[in-house]
Design a protein around this motif. Sequence first.
Motif, mmCIF file in Angstrom:
data_model
loop_
_atom_site.group_PDB
_atom_site.id
_atom_site.type_symbol
_atom_site.label_atom_id
_atom_site.label_comp_id
_atom_site.label_asym_id
_atom_site.label_seq_id
_atom_site.Cartn_x
_atom_site.Cartn_y
_atom_site.Cartn_z
ATOM 1 N N GLY A 243 0.788 -1.082 0.114
ATOM 2 C CA GLY A 243 -0.129 -0.025 0.119
ATOM 3 C C GLY A 243 0.836 1.173 0.058
ATOM 4 N N TYR A 244 0.031 2.318 -0.027
ATOM 5 C CA TYR A 244 0.798 3.734 0.008
ATOM 6 C C TYR A 244 0.102 4.460 1.142
ATOM 7 C CZ TYR A 244 1.569 8.279 -0.723
ATOM 8 O OH TYR A 244 1.837 9.964 -0.713
ATOM 9 N N ASP A 245 0.894 4.956 2.143
ATOM 10 C CA ASP A 245 0.679 5.671 3.519
ATOM 11 C C ASP A 245 0.690 7.195 2.977
ATOM 12 O OD1 ASP A 245 0.796 7.269 5.826
ATOM 13 O OD2 ASP A 245 0.813 5.254 6.688
ATOM 14 N N ARG A 246 -0.648 7.635 2.855
ATOM 15 C CA ARG A 246 -0.815 9.054 2.411
ATOM 16 C C ARG A 246 -0.102 10.115 3.547
ATOM 17 N NH1 ARG A 246 -6.478 11.087 1.562
ATOM 18 N NH2 ARG A 246 -6.418 10.633 3.703
ATOM 19 N N PRO A 247 -0.499 9.796 4.626
ATOM 20 C CA PRO A 247 0.101 10.875 5.639
ATOM 21 C C PRO A 247 1.876 10.711 5.833
ATOM 22 C CG PRO A 247 -2.082 9.739 6.747
ATOM 23 C CD PRO A 247 -1.563 9.068 5.267
ATOM 24 N N PHE B 19 4.549 0.666 1.264
ATOM 25 C CA PHE B 19 4.854 -0.377 2.435
ATOM 26 C C PHE B 19 4.567 -1.571 2.098
ATOM 27 C CE2 PHE B 19 0.745 1.511 3.279
ATOM 28 C CZ PHE B 19 -0.130 -0.040 3.288
ATOM 29 N N CYS B 20 4.957 -2.682 2.731
ATOM 30 C CA CYS B 20 4.717 -4.128 2.260
ATOM 31 C C CYS B 20 4.920 -4.849 3.736
ATOM 32 C CB CYS B 20 5.505 -4.332 1.523
ATOM 33 S SG CYS B 20 5.396 -6.292 0.944
ATOM 34 N N THR B 21 3.816 -5.710 3.947
ATOM 35 C CA THR B 21 3.725 -6.730 4.857
ATOM 36 C C THR B 21 3.267 -8.088 4.447
ATOM 37 O OG1 THR B 21 1.682 -6.170 5.604
ATOM 38 C CG2 THR B 21 3.353 -4.736 6.925
ATOM 39 N N THR C 61 10.995 3.608 5.924
ATOM 40 C CA THR C 61 9.928 4.637 5.505
ATOM 41 C C THR C 61 10.200 5.134 4.537
ATOM 42 O OG1 THR C 61 10.574 5.989 7.267
ATOM 43 C CG2 THR C 61 8.673 4.618 7.993
ATOM 44 N N HIS C 62 11.582 5.066 4.171
ATOM 45 C CA HIS C 62 12.014 6.011 3.106
ATOM 46 C C HIS C 62 12.077 5.243 1.836
ATOM 47 C CE1 HIS C 62 15.598 3.567 4.247
ATOM 48 N NE2 HIS C 62 15.668 3.410 2.675
ATOM 49 N N GLN C 63 11.496 4.312 1.574
ATOM 50 C CA GLN C 63 11.368 3.564 0.248
ATOM 51 C C GLN C 63 10.210 3.966 -0.371
ATOM 52 O OE1 GLN C 63 12.040 1.980 -2.854
ATOM 53 N NE2 GLN C 63 13.268 0.840 -1.542
ATOM 54 N N GLN C 64 10.499 4.528 -1.661
ATOM 55 C CA GLN C 64 9.333 5.001 -2.576
ATOM 56 C C GLN C 64 8.980 4.227 -3.689
ATOM 57 O OE1 GLN C 64 7.313 7.836 -1.621
ATOM 58 N NE2 GLN C 64 8.016 7.303 0.120
ATOM 59 N N ASP C 65 9.642 3.369 -4.113
ATOM 60 C CA ASP C 65 9.562 2.634 -5.302
ATOM 61 C C ASP C 65 8.710 1.261 -4.899
ATOM 62 O OD1 ASP C 65 9.669 1.294 -7.733
ATOM 63 O OD2 ASP C 65 11.783 1.379 -7.850
ATOM 64 N N GLU D 65 -2.242 -0.868 -8.669
ATOM 65 C CA GLU D 65 -3.089 -0.118 -7.760
ATOM 66 C C GLU D 65 -2.356 0.625 -6.734
ATOM 67 O OE1 GLU D 65 -6.290 -0.037 -7.715
ATOM 68 O OE2 GLU D 65 -7.024 -1.633 -9.013
ATOM 69 N N VAL D 66 -1.290 0.066 -5.968
ATOM 70 C CA VAL D 66 -0.354 1.080 -5.246
ATOM 71 C C VAL D 66 0.342 2.083 -5.866
ATOM 72 C CG1 VAL D 66 1.543 1.002 -3.620
ATOM 73 C CG2 VAL D 66 -0.062 -0.851 -3.903
ATOM 74 N N GLU D 67 0.661 1.870 -7.308
ATOM 75 C CA GLU D 67 1.288 2.850 -8.088
ATOM 76 C C GLU D 67 0.460 3.970 -8.301
ATOM 77 O OE1 GLU D 67 4.578 0.564 -10.810
ATOM 78 O OE2 GLU D 67 2.558 0.499 -11.449
ATOM 79 N N SER D 68 -0.870 3.517 -8.426
ATOM 80 C CA SER D 68 -2.041 4.762 -8.765
ATOM 81 C C SER D 68 -2.233 5.456 -7.612
ATOM 82 C CB SER D 68 -3.052 3.753 -9.366
ATOM 83 O OG SER D 68 -4.435 4.636 -9.485
ATOM 84 N N ASP D 69 -2.464 4.820 -6.503
ATOM 85 C CA ASP D 69 -2.522 5.445 -5.213
ATOM 86 C C ASP D 69 -1.451 6.472 -4.797
ATOM 87 O OD1 ASP D 69 -4.979 4.021 -4.894
ATOM 88 O OD2 ASP D 69 -4.127 2.850 -3.242
ATOM 89 N N GLN D 70 -0.248 6.033 -5.024
ATOM 90 C CA GLN D 70 1.076 6.790 -4.798
ATOM 91 C C GLN D 70 0.885 8.193 -5.745
ATOM 92 O OE1 GLN D 70 4.776 4.929 -5.502
ATOM 93 N NE2 GLN D 70 5.725 6.467 -4.152
ATOM 94 N N ALA D 71 0.857 7.972 -7.025
ATOM 95 C CA ALA D 71 0.618 8.829 -8.095
ATOM 96 C C ALA D 71 -0.121 9.805 -7.814
ATOM 97 C CB ALA D 71 0.680 8.415 -9.396
ATOM 98 N N ASN D 72 -1.472 9.304 -7.368
ATOM 99 C CA ASN D 72 -2.670 10.509 -6.892
ATOM 100 C C ASN D 72 -2.820 10.595 -5.564
ATOM 101 O OD1 ASN D 72 -3.896 10.303 -9.727
ATOM 102 N ND2 ASN D 72 -3.882 8.295 -9.488
ATOM 103 N N VAL D 73 -1.935 10.323 -4.651
ATOM 104 C CA VAL D 73 -1.877 10.717 -3.380
ATOM 105 C C VAL D 73 -2.994 10.251 -2.796
ATOM 106 C CG1 VAL D 73 -1.177 12.217 -1.510
ATOM 107 C CG2 VAL D 73 -0.278 12.495 -3.969
ATOM 108 N N VAL D 74 -3.697 9.076 -2.929
ATOM 109 C CA VAL D 74 -4.818 8.422 -2.535
ATOM 110 C C VAL D 74 -4.444 7.565 -1.131
ATOM 111 C CG1 VAL D 74 -6.559 6.762 -2.732
ATOM 112 C CG2 VAL D 74 -5.971 8.393 -4.515
#
Length: 83
Positions: free
Chosen positions: A6-10, A15-17, A37-41, A63-72
Motif C-alpha cells: 500500500g501507500y501511506d498518504r500521511p 509499504f509491504c507486510t 519509511t524512505h522507500q518510494q519504489d 493499484e499501489v502505483e496509482s494510489d501513490q501517483a494520485n496521493v490516495v
Amino acid sequence: MTVTLGYDRPLDFVFCTVMNAQNEAIYTNLDDDDAGTHQQDIDYYRPILARLGIEVPEAMFAEVESDQANVVGNRFVDHTVSR
C-alpha cells in the motif's frame, strides 16, 4: 499468507507486510533497513516477494502505483489468489 502492499498518504511512503496463517510477520518494510519509511519504489518489493515464494497479482502493484501517483490513502482492494 496475507500480503499487504500500500501507500501511506500521511507518511508519504509505500509499504509491504507479509503475514503467515498464524498472523505472524514474515516480512515488514519497517524491519528492512533498505526499505524502512524512505522507500518510494513499489518495485523494490518484487524480489522480496519472489524470494519468499509469493506470487501476487500484477494489479496489486498497479493499484499501489496509482494510489501513490494520485496521493490516495485509506483505500482497500482485495486481491485473492486461490490455490
